[in-house]
Scaffold this active site. Sequence first.
Site, PDB file in Angstrom:
ATOM      1  N   ARG A  80      58.364  62.945  72.531  1.00  0.00           N
ATOM      2  CA  ARG A  80      58.604  63.742  73.741  1.00  0.00           C
ATOM      3  C   ARG A  80      58.867  62.754  74.874  1.00  0.00           C
ATOM      4  NH1 ARG A  80      54.811  66.254  77.713  1.00  0.00           N
ATOM      5  NH2 ARG A  80      55.778  68.124  78.614  1.00  0.00           N
ATOM      6  N   ASN A 157      57.584  70.082  82.728  1.00  0.00           N
ATOM      7  CA  ASN A 157      56.210  69.735  82.398  1.00  0.00           C
ATOM      8  C   ASN A 157      55.216  70.467  83.291  1.00  0.00           C
ATOM      9  OD1 ASN A 157      54.286  67.813  80.971  1.00  0.00           O
ATOM     10  ND2 ASN A 157      53.815  67.344  83.113  1.00  0.00           N
ATOM     11  N   GLU A 158      54.211  71.086  82.681  1.00  0.00           N
ATOM     12  CA  GLU A 158      53.073  71.700  83.390  1.00  0.00           C
ATOM     13  C   GLU A 158      53.531  72.351  84.697  1.00  0.00           C
ATOM     14  OE1 GLU A 158      50.145  68.603  83.694  1.00  0.00           O
ATOM     15  OE2 GLU A 158      50.061  68.315  81.519  1.00  0.00           O
ATOM     16  N   HIS A 224      48.798  72.163  76.519  1.00  0.00           N
ATOM     17  CA  HIS A 224      48.278  70.805  76.682  1.00  0.00           C
ATOM     18  C   HIS A 224      46.757  70.872  76.618  1.00  0.00           C
ATOM     19  CE1 HIS A 224      52.176  69.318  78.886  1.00  0.00           C
ATOM     20  NE2 HIS A 224      52.394  69.839  77.690  1.00  0.00           N
ATOM     21  N   TYR A 226      43.275  69.126  77.079  1.00  0.00           N
ATOM     22  CA  TYR A 226      42.398  68.082  77.613  1.00  0.00           C
ATOM     23  C   TYR A 226      40.994  68.674  77.755  1.00  0.00           C
ATOM     24  CZ  TYR A 226      46.671  65.374  78.268  1.00  0.00           C
ATOM     25  OH  TYR A 226      47.834  64.700  78.053  1.00  0.00           O
ATOM     26  N   GLU A 253      50.762  68.050  74.544  1.00  0.00           N
ATOM     27  CA  GLU A 253      50.015  66.881  74.996  1.00  0.00           C
ATOM     28  C   GLU A 253      48.558  67.075  74.622  1.00  0.00           C
ATOM     29  OE1 GLU A 253      50.095  65.779  79.105  1.00  0.00           O
ATOM     30  OE2 GLU A 253      52.273  65.996  79.294  1.00  0.00           O
ATOM     31  N   TRP A 282      49.395  62.179  73.996  1.00  0.00           N
ATOM     32  CA  TRP A 282      49.704  61.500  75.262  1.00  0.00           C
ATOM     33  C   TRP A 282      48.895  60.213  75.316  1.00  0.00           C
ATOM     34  CZ3 TRP A 282      53.158  62.754  79.111  1.00  0.00           C
ATOM     35  CH2 TRP A 282      53.140  61.907  80.223  1.00  0.00           C
TER      36      TRP A 282
END
Length: 454
Positions: A80, A157-158, A224, A226, A253, A282
């Site tokens: 990516r 992105n985001e 994503h 996290y 990610e 990531w």
Amino acid sequence: MRRRRLFGGLAALLVAVAGVVAVTAQPAQAAAGFTVSGSRILDANGNAFVMRGVNHAHTWYADKLGSLADIKALGANTVRVVLSSGDRWTRNDAADVTNVITQCKANRLICVLEVHDTTGYGEESAATTLARAVDYWIAIRSALAGQERYVILNIGNEPYGNTGTAGWVADTKNAITRLRAAGFEHSIMVDAPNWGQDWSFTMRDNAASVFATDPQRNTIFSIHMYGVFDTAAEIDDYLGRFITAGLPIVVGEFGHNHSDGNPDEDTILATAQSRGIGYLGWSWSGNGGGVEYLDLVTNFNASALTSWGQRLFNGANGIKATSREASVFGGTQPTTPTSPPTSPSVPPSSPPPTGRQCTATYAVTGSWGGGFQGAVTVTAGGAAITSWTVTWTWPSGQRFTNTWNAAVTSSGSAVTARNMSYNGSVPAGGSTSWGFTASWTGTNTAPTPTCAAA
């Protein structure tokens, strides 16, 4: 992702209950490259493709494009690539994007291209809109036309922070509509709001309507993971809802640690593997702003893997063990990624079986109170097989709550699992896998599976 805000207490919000409306994704009618079928991503040859790769911050490190060869050498099948529309960072023009795609293809990597300037819109003052990202894609369409077999477009992105996330739905639909009207036939990937982590469930609960907006029905959703995703139950529930709804989801990610909490990377990897979901760690190298620990290698040196790099590339359910190259690059590849058995199927001193035979290995990949997740790996013997059947008897009264990548029937404690149309053919010595979730009480004794092949 470059920097991330703290999300104090956001993980607690994951207890909210809302369902993704089930809509079975059908293959695009006109696309010349990647398509989706249900929750699966298919390459241009119609073979299932599961992303196993990393993110590379090209727009900030344009002189490090040689890293693609290193990423490939470590086993990845996808990269990516971070690009800029010029709204926040130096614009990557059509010539540069053409070069990126050329290098991806030369290294037999599928290229996911994303505009990073949208990161945290509504909360990050410098962030731009998804509409501006679409303007960029249209402006550089000359670099993208004809590359549908090798390129997936990740619009932005985001695209929202934690403010005004309700706007994500209309903005994402408008972006998809404009790209299709402009003639783009690529698979489109859309990131979640909430800095990509969707703790508000905005993407999850509106995924079906967003998917239906795409006239080609060729949109992939990206979460994503996290600090919001720090328990097995949260990870399994979020990803499982997309699978149940028949919609494609990837982990675009994720990391092993973060300032907003400690993600459960082991469960992310295991769940993605057992459910046939793509993941992109990531990131390769060059992180700053206090998250340098997310570098997979030190100073872009492929021989200097960090602990996170060792985990992602070489660990259980990691890239090296599970990555399969896209069939568009030629060669014979299994149509689904597989993990090696957790223990030898036969004693190491025994010769490999011959004829149309197979073995089945059962493994628990995650557990929680009253429930667990498992994976079964089917390995062909000394000759290729065209179909397989796995059977066992539950020893402790376990019961399935969900299964995928196999047609499973149960009669009391007796279990029979047969291959799907897309994973019955396994080359000699090759493997495929299927997964499940189940309930248990008292003890969770593992069954002893048997495998029959034809």
